[in-house]
Motif scaffolding. Structure first.
Motif, PDB file in Angstrom:
ATOM      1  N   ILE A 219       6.519 -15.334 -32.326  1.00 37.70           N
ATOM      2  CA  ILE A 219       5.991 -13.999 -32.081  1.00 37.70           C
ATOM      3  C   ILE A 219       6.201 -13.649 -30.610  1.00 37.70           C
TER       4      ILE A 219
ATOM      5  N   ARG B 226       4.842 -11.568 -27.043  1.00 37.96           N
ATOM      6  CA  ARG B 226       3.615 -11.180 -26.350  1.00 37.96           C
ATOM      7  C   ARG B 226       3.927 -10.125 -25.299  1.00 37.96           C
TER       8      ARG B 226
ATOM      9  N   ARG C  40      -1.210  -8.180 -26.277  1.00 37.40           N
ATOM     10  CA  ARG C  40      -0.995  -8.030 -27.715  1.00 37.40           C
ATOM     11  C   ARG C  40       0.210  -8.861 -28.129  1.00 37.40           C
ATOM     12  N   TYR C  41       0.129  -9.385 -29.337  1.00 36.89           N
ATOM     13  CA  TYR C  41       1.199 -10.193 -29.906  1.00 36.89           C
ATOM     14  C   TYR C  41       1.793  -9.472 -31.097  1.00 36.89           C
ATOM     15  N   PHE C  42       3.108  -9.537 -31.219  1.00 37.02           N
ATOM     16  CA  PHE C  42       3.826  -8.827 -32.269  1.00 37.02           C
ATOM     17  C   PHE C  42       4.483  -9.845 -33.200  1.00 37.02           C
ATOM     18  N   THR C  43       4.112  -9.780 -34.474  1.00 36.29           N
ATOM     19  CA  THR C  43       4.540 -10.780 -35.446  1.00 36.29           C
ATOM     20  C   THR C  43       5.906 -10.419 -36.021  1.00 36.29           C
TER      21      THR C  43
ATOM     22  N   GLY D 287       6.017  -7.292 -37.961  1.00 37.90           N
ATOM     23  CA  GLY D 287       5.814  -6.024 -37.279  1.00 37.90           C
ATOM     24  C   GLY D 287       4.365  -5.675 -37.006  1.00 37.90           C
ATOM     25  N   LYS D 288       3.454  -6.603 -37.225  1.00 34.55           N
ATOM     26  CA  LYS D 288       2.042  -6.346 -36.950  1.00 34.55           C
ATOM     27  C   LYS D 288       1.733  -6.658 -35.488  1.00 34.55           C
ATOM     28  N   ALA D 289       0.791  -5.899 -34.917  1.00 35.78           N
ATOM     29  CA  ALA D 289       0.376  -6.103 -33.528  1.00 35.78           C
ATOM     30  C   ALA D 289      -1.076  -6.541 -33.508  1.00 35.78           C
ATOM     31  N   TYR D 290      -1.327  -7.719 -32.933  1.00 39.48           N
ATOM     32  CA  TYR D 290      -2.674  -8.265 -32.894  1.00 39.48           C
ATOM     33  C   TYR D 290      -3.117  -8.469 -31.446  1.00 39.48           C
TER      34      TYR D 290
END
Length: 218
Positions: free
Chosen positions: A14, A16, A24-27, A30-33
């Motif tokens: 992923i 960062r 935020r981290y991007f999987t 395409g999800k941002a956590y």
């Protein structure tokens, strides 16, 4: 020499980024956590503001900069030492080396069989991500190990956020690999004192983690 385990596991990569709202981290999906440190830090903002007002902005900035440099140096030393780098202490400031040497006594006696270091982890269930310091055996148990620095000795009841952070890594690691973590271990180097170690069952703090995550927002 520290042993490294040939486990054959692959954790999805992923990315960062630092945004206005924190890391935020991007999987790959395409999800941002948000990062676990950002989420936990949001609950500490009021206390930090009160502390800055009490000591003054200049002193607060000095203390924060010193703590940040020390923390980065100790984490780098730990990573290099656990990787069996023969030059692990080359070019290190003496006071940073001294801080790590206190931790090294615990590492040499109780840590072995490293699985991962400085690995990005994420959880779709918790909608969180972060970077774990180390996954290895501690006292013979597969553990999430988090290295911390402090100017004063800690009591266990003061470090709930450390346990919550490590519990997230344990949950995310299991979600990504199917391998259960047996223990979380917090190792703290303390100025002018012996290093401290705290261990806990990894899932005891998950209800609190879920509560904090749900109150944070998207």
């Amino acid at each position: 020499m520290i042993n490294h385990v040939e486990h054959g596991l692959t954790i999805p990569k992923i990315k960062r980024e630092t945004t206005e709202s924190g890391r935020r981290y991007f999987t790959p999906e395409g999800k941002a956590y948000p990062s676990i440190t950002t989420v936990l830090g949001a609950g500490s903002k009021q206390g930090i503001m009160e502390w800055r007002a009490r000591v003054g902005a200049e002193e607060a900035n000095r203390i924060s900069a010193f703590a940040s440099k020390r923390g980065t140096a100790v984490h780098t030393l730990a990573e290099n030492y656990l990787n069996n780098d023969p030059d692990w202490k080359k070019g290190v400031m003496p006071h940073h080396l001294g801080s790590f040497l206190d931790l090294k006594e615990i590492i040499d006696a109780r840590l072995d069989n490293v699985w991962f270091q400085e690995e990005f982890l994420y959880s779709d269930k918790l909608r969180l991500a972060g970077q774990v310091d180390c996954i290895a055996e501690f006292d013979g148990k597969l553990s999430v190990i988090d290295f911390k620095t402090s100017s004063k000795p800690k009591k266990e009841e003061w470090i709930e956020n450390y346990f919550i952070q490590a519990s997230f890594y344990a949950a995310a690691f299991y979600e990504r690999t199917g391998v259960p973590i047996k223990q979380i271990a917090i190792l703290i180097t303390v100025d002018g004192h012996e290093a401290q170690s705290f261990t806990a069952e990894p899932y005891h703090y998950l209800p609190k983690l879920i509560e904090i995550r749900n109150s944070y927002g998207p």
